[in-house]
Design a protein around this motif. Structure first.
Motif, PDB file in Angstrom:
ATOM      1  N   THR A 106       0.805  -1.118   0.061  1.00 43.32           N
ATOM      2  CA  THR A 106      -0.018   0.108   0.011  1.00 43.32           C
ATOM      3  C   THR A 106       0.719   1.127  -0.074  1.00 43.32           C
ATOM      4  OG1 THR A 106      -1.696  -1.126   1.372  1.00 43.32           O
ATOM      5  CG2 THR A 106      -1.659   1.242   1.339  1.00 43.32           C
ATOM      6  N   PRO A 107       0.532   2.297  -0.939  1.00 41.97           N
ATOM      7  CA  PRO A 107       1.549   3.308  -0.854  1.00 41.97           C
ATOM      8  C   PRO A 107       1.475   4.181   0.488  1.00 41.97           C
ATOM      9  CG  PRO A 107       0.015   3.166  -2.916  1.00 41.97           C
ATOM     10  CD  PRO A 107      -0.275   2.178  -1.972  1.00 41.97           C
ATOM     11  N   LEU A 108       2.438   4.600   0.885  1.00 37.78           N
ATOM     12  CA  LEU A 108       2.817   5.180   2.001  1.00 37.78           C
ATOM     13  C   LEU A 108       3.029   6.714   2.074  1.00 37.78           C
ATOM     14  CD1 LEU A 108       3.130   5.072   5.246  1.00 37.78           C
ATOM     15  CD2 LEU A 108       5.437   4.514   4.843  1.00 37.78           C
ATOM     16  N   ILE A 109       2.315   7.534   2.768  1.00 37.42           N
ATOM     17  CA  ILE A 109       2.769   9.070   2.885  1.00 37.42           C
ATOM     18  C   ILE A 109       3.223   9.123   4.516  1.00 37.42           C
ATOM     19  CG2 ILE A 109       2.022  11.223   2.873  1.00 37.42           C
ATOM     20  CD1 ILE A 109      -0.096  10.398   0.699  1.00 37.42           C
ATOM     21  N   TRP A 110       4.241   9.775   4.728  1.00 39.23           N
ATOM     22  CA  TRP A 110       4.522  10.220   5.949  1.00 39.23           C
ATOM     23  C   TRP A 110       4.157  11.586   6.016  1.00 39.23           C
ATOM     24  CZ3 TRP A 110      10.431   8.760   6.539  1.00 39.23           C
ATOM     25  CH2 TRP A 110      10.595   7.248   6.982  1.00 39.23           C
ATOM     26  N   ARG A 111       3.335  11.894   7.260  1.00 38.04           N
ATOM     27  CA  ARG A 111       3.150  13.605   7.712  1.00 38.04           C
ATOM     28  C   ARG A 111       3.884  13.920   8.743  1.00 38.04           C
ATOM     29  NH1 ARG A 111       0.156  15.968  11.320  1.00 38.04           N
ATOM     30  NH2 ARG A 111      -0.776  18.008  10.866  1.00 38.04           N
ATOM     31  N   LEU A 112       4.890  14.839   8.490  1.00 32.45           N
ATOM     32  CA  LEU A 112       5.849  15.191   9.626  1.00 32.45           C
ATOM     33  C   LEU A 112       5.175  16.503  10.273  1.00 32.45           C
ATOM     34  CD1 LEU A 112       9.261  14.825   7.723  1.00 32.45           C
ATOM     35  CD2 LEU A 112       8.098  13.022   9.336  1.00 32.45           C
ATOM     36  N   ALA A 113       4.885  16.546  11.541  1.00 31.46           N
ATOM     37  CA  ALA A 113       4.353  17.527  12.393  1.00 31.46           C
ATOM     38  C   ALA A 113       5.290  17.866  13.280  1.00 31.46           C
ATOM     39  CB  ALA A 113       2.881  17.157  12.668  1.00 31.46           C
ATOM     40  N   ASP A 114       6.327  17.065  13.841  1.00 29.62           N
ATOM     41  CA  ASP A 114       7.221  17.466  14.793  1.00 29.62           C
ATOM     42  C   ASP A 114       8.624  16.959  14.454  1.00 29.62           C
ATOM     43  OD1 ASP A 114       7.064  14.832  15.537  1.00 29.62           O
ATOM     44  OD2 ASP A 114       5.666  15.171  16.780  1.00 29.62           O
ATOM     45  N   ASP A 115       9.628  17.004  15.355  1.00 31.67           N
ATOM     46  CA  ASP A 115      10.889  16.511  15.130  1.00 31.67           C
ATOM     47  C   ASP A 115      11.263  15.506  16.095  1.00 31.67           C
ATOM     48  OD1 ASP A 115      11.118  17.738  17.594  1.00 31.67           O
ATOM     49  OD2 ASP A 115      12.540  19.093  17.008  1.00 31.67           O
ATOM     50  N   THR A 116      10.272  14.476  16.260  1.00 28.84           N
ATOM     51  CA  THR A 116      10.460  13.427  17.296  1.00 28.84           C
ATOM     52  C   THR A 116      10.805  11.965  16.487  1.00 28.84           C
ATOM     53  OG1 THR A 116       8.151  12.776  17.259  1.00 28.84           O
ATOM     54  CG2 THR A 116       9.102  14.474  19.001  1.00 28.84           C
ATOM     55  N   ILE A 132       6.244  12.797   1.276  1.00 31.61           N
ATOM     56  CA  ILE A 132       6.477  13.202   2.736  1.00 31.61           C
ATOM     57  C   ILE A 132       5.891  14.528   2.793  1.00 31.61           C
ATOM     58  CG2 ILE A 132       8.220  13.803   4.655  1.00 31.61           C
ATOM     59  CD1 ILE A 132      10.067  11.843   3.579  1.00 31.61           C
ATOM     60  N   ILE A 133       4.802  14.648   3.761  1.00 30.82           N
ATOM     61  CA  ILE A 133       4.276  15.951   4.046  1.00 30.82           C
ATOM     62  C   ILE A 133       4.891  16.809   5.123  1.00 30.82           C
ATOM     63  CG2 ILE A 133       1.901  16.994   4.657  1.00 30.82           C
ATOM     64  CD1 ILE A 133       0.608  14.712   3.363  1.00 30.82           C
ATOM     65  N   ALA A 134       5.429  17.846   4.895  1.00 30.09           N
ATOM     66  CA  ALA A 134       5.622  18.813   6.248  1.00 30.09           C
ATOM     67  C   ALA A 134       4.810  19.668   6.295  1.00 30.09           C
ATOM     68  CB  ALA A 134       6.958  19.040   5.838  1.00 30.09           C
ATOM     69  N   VAL A 135       4.224  20.064   7.740  1.00 28.14           N
ATOM     70  CA  VAL A 135       3.158  21.036   7.824  1.00 28.14           C
ATOM     71  C   VAL A 135       3.980  22.404   7.880  1.00 28.14           C
ATOM     72  CG1 VAL A 135       2.068  19.505   9.138  1.00 28.14           C
ATOM     73  CG2 VAL A 135       3.854  20.769  10.381  1.00 28.14           C
ATOM     74  N   SER A 136       5.207  22.476   7.669  1.00 27.60           N
ATOM     75  CA  SER A 136       5.851  23.938   7.429  1.00 27.60           C
ATOM     76  C   SER A 136       7.068  23.873   6.994  1.00 27.60           C
ATOM     77  CB  SER A 136       6.205  24.651   8.790  1.00 27.60           C
ATOM     78  OG  SER A 136       7.158  23.836   9.687  1.00 27.60           O
ATOM     79  N   ILE A 139       9.915  22.471   9.426  1.00 33.31           N
ATOM     80  CA  ILE A 139       9.998  21.043   9.756  1.00 33.31           C
ATOM     81  C   ILE A 139      10.456  20.324   8.640  1.00 33.31           C
ATOM     82  CG2 ILE A 139       8.360  19.039   9.701  1.00 33.31           C
ATOM     83  CD1 ILE A 139       8.956  20.340  12.572  1.00 33.31           C
ATOM     84  N   ALA A 140      10.055  20.898   7.207  1.00 33.97           N
ATOM     85  CA  ALA A 140      10.702  20.286   5.773  1.00 33.97           C
ATOM     86  C   ALA A 140      12.240  20.351   6.232  1.00 33.97           C
ATOM     87  CB  ALA A 140      10.258  20.949   4.703  1.00 33.97           C
ATOM     88  N   GLY A 141      12.759  21.606   6.501  1.00 33.49           N
ATOM     89  CA  GLY A 141      14.158  21.491   6.601  1.00 33.49           C
ATOM     90  C   GLY A 141      14.859  20.999   7.866  1.00 33.49           C
ATOM     91  N   ARG A 142      14.075  20.979   8.828  1.00 33.50           N
ATOM     92  CA  ARG A 142      14.753  20.336   9.976  1.00 33.50           C
ATOM     93  C   ARG A 142      14.550  18.724   9.953  1.00 33.50           C
ATOM     94  NH1 ARG A 142      15.034  22.682  15.289  1.00 33.50           N
ATOM     95  NH2 ARG A 142      15.036  21.303  16.902  1.00 33.50           N
ATOM     96  N   CYS A 143      13.551  18.047   9.425  1.00 32.59           N
ATOM     97  CA  CYS A 143      13.472  16.522   9.747  1.00 32.59           C
ATOM     98  C   CYS A 143      13.155  15.869   8.564  1.00 32.59           C
ATOM     99  CB  CYS A 143      11.907  16.566  10.517  1.00 32.59           C
ATOM    100  SG  CYS A 143      11.805  17.658  12.075  1.00 32.59           S
ATOM    101  N   ARG A 265      10.922  27.087  22.927  1.00 32.80           N
ATOM    102  CA  ARG A 265      11.415  26.196  21.983  1.00 32.80           C
ATOM    103  C   ARG A 265      10.729  26.144  20.729  1.00 32.80           C
ATOM    104  NH1 ARG A 265      11.280  20.285  24.685  1.00 32.80           N
ATOM    105  NH2 ARG A 265      12.863  19.821  23.089  1.00 32.80           N
ATOM    106  N   PRO A 266      11.404  25.868  19.809  1.00 32.29           N
ATOM    107  CA  PRO A 266      10.677  26.139  18.300  1.00 32.29           C
ATOM    108  C   PRO A 266       9.174  25.163  17.933  1.00 32.29           C
ATOM    109  CG  PRO A 266      12.958  25.616  17.976  1.00 32.29           C
ATOM    110  CD  PRO A 266      12.595  25.340  19.545  1.00 32.29           C
ATOM    111  N   GLU A 267       8.633  25.716  17.522  1.00 34.22           N
ATOM    112  CA  GLU A 267       7.304  24.963  17.276  1.00 34.22           C
ATOM    113  C   GLU A 267       7.303  24.732  15.953  1.00 34.22           C
ATOM    114  OE1 GLU A 267       4.575  24.295  19.317  1.00 34.22           O
ATOM    115  OE2 GLU A 267       4.517  26.008  21.003  1.00 34.22           O
ATOM    116  N   PRO A 268       6.475  23.449  15.640  1.00 36.69           N
ATOM    117  CA  PRO A 268       6.576  23.070  14.078  1.00 36.69           C
ATOM    118  C   PRO A 268       5.290  23.648  13.485  1.00 36.69           C
ATOM    119  CG  PRO A 268       5.386  21.490  15.717  1.00 36.69           C
ATOM    120  CD  PRO A 268       6.113  22.445  16.604  1.00 36.69           C
ATOM    121  N   LEU A 269       4.374  24.286  14.079  1.00 37.67           N
ATOM    122  CA  LEU A 269       3.351  25.040  13.122  1.00 37.67           C
ATOM    123  C   LEU A 269       3.006  26.055  14.010  1.00 37.67           C
ATOM    124  CD1 LEU A 269       1.789  25.487  10.367  1.00 37.67           C
ATOM    125  CD2 LEU A 269      -0.110  23.903  11.581  1.00 37.67           C
TER     126      LEU A 269
END
Length: 360
Positions: A106-116, A132-136, A139-143, A265-269
């Motif tokens: 099954t095709p998978l999409i990761w949704r990144l909403a934090d740096d954990t 891969i979806i990043a909420v900001s 987050i895209a650049g960091r994770c 601390r930095p917020e993801p969104l």
């Protein structure tokens, strides 16, 4: 009739938080003629979703336990085989979902909403998700372990309209024992130290305004936890009201003049920041993480932990508050409106379901 695309969203949180709010909003805004949504979550979860088919299965902690990841992935694969697309929403589910995707195709999409999500694990599994979806951008650049697969789709939030209606403002101020001429600043965040309640409280005292703190008390230990925080805040001697967890944020926004985000601390969104902007409330927020890309020029940004800068911003005049509230709402509607962002997500689901797998 066109067959609905079957989308499996995977969550694990035991209580309702930001990810769960996103899923609930999504379940209520998705085009149900074209998409059928199923949510898989942990058997220990107490979260209910108002408009989704919910399936529960064990999703144990995975730290230093590859066997648990494989076992949980096997369970999830049995459900994923009935889906056209699977989207995971947090670190634990990204790993379990990767195993399930390999086993089910099954095709998978990761949704990144934090740096954990541990970077070494993300790098190891990076070939498995199709997108891969990043909420900001932050987050895209960091994770993100695979920039070439990454798209930025922030959470969309429902627009409940401007909060500051005269009748609603007067009613809520009476209920809270506030006078009409008080300048009121509100912060909405669970009572843990990194959310900056101490910075907020000291700035409120310095600026001689009234503060409202809406957030559940927390008993976690450590310098970032919440144990004993309320007592510490009360000792500052500011004019602050502790309101506990509130579900009537629109009413609190109506009673307030300024919304403050004070995280150290930095917020993801910054979901509550977007809610305040949609409500037409002027925002003062920490210049860190994704907050600058959320607020832009439609608010005031202050350095993390800077009490003096926050206090100075709290003294903005009524005309400035009105202008920033209007500009913030316009920006939030343009960037974070729920239906528009759900349509973007739906197009991604379709693209992933219909595209051949590129194993890069």
């Amino acid at each position: 009739m066109i067959r609905q695309l079957r989308v499996l969203v995977v969550d694990h949180a035991p209580i309702f938080g930001g990810v769960e709010a996103m899923i609930d909003d999504l379940a209520n805004a998705v085009d149900r003629e074209k998409f059928a949504l199923t949510v898989a979550t942990d058997t220990t979860s107490r979260v209910e979703f108002s408009n989704a088919d919910v399936r529960r299965m064990p999703m144990p902690r995975l730290r230093n336990n590859p066997a648990a990841m494989i076992t949980a992935g096997l369970r999830l694969a049995s459900l994923a085989r009935d889906a056209d697309v699977m989207m995971t929403t947090a670190a634990r589910t990204h790993a379990i979902g990767a195993v399930a995707a390999l086993l089910s195709s099954t095709p998978l999409i990761w949704r990144l909403a934090d740096d954990t999500f541990p970077l070494f694990l993300a790098q190891t599994l990076r070939r498995i998700p199709r997108r891969i979806i990043a909420v900001s951008s932050f987050i895209a650049g960091r994770c993100s372990p695979a920039p070439e697969k990454t798209v930025i789709i922030p959470d969309g939030l429902p627009d409940t309209g401007p909060a500051c209606q005269p009748a609603a403002r007067a009613e809520m101020r009476r209920a809270l024992g506030l006078t009409e001429d008080e300048v009121v600043a509100v912060i909405v965040a669970r009572l843990v130290r990194w959310k900056g309640h101490a910075v907020f409280t000291r700035a409120v005292k310095m600026a001689n305004v009234t503060g409202l703190i809406a957030g559940k008390e927390d008993e976690s230990e450590g310098k970032l936890g919440g144990r004993g925080l309320r007592t510490e805040l009360e000792s500052i001697g500011a004019n602050v009201r502790f309101l506990g967890h509130r579900s009537d944020l629109q009413s609190l926004f109506a009673a307030s003049d300024i919304f403050v985000h004070a995280s150290t601390r930095p917020e993801p969104l910054g979901r509550s920041v977007v809610q305040a902007m949609l409500a037409g409330l002027p925002v003062i927020a920490t210049h860190a993480g994704a907050i600058p890309e959320v607020v832009g020029d439609a608010g005031r940004l202050t350095p993390a932990g800077d009490v003096d800068a926050l206090a100075a911003a709290l003294t903005m005049d009524a005309r400035t508050r009105e202008r920033l509230g209007r500009e913030g709402r316009e920006r939030a509607l343009a960037r974070f409106e729920l239906a528009a962002n759900v349509r973007r997500l739906e197009r991604l689901w379709l693209d992933v379901a219909e595209s051949p797998y590129d194993n890069r």
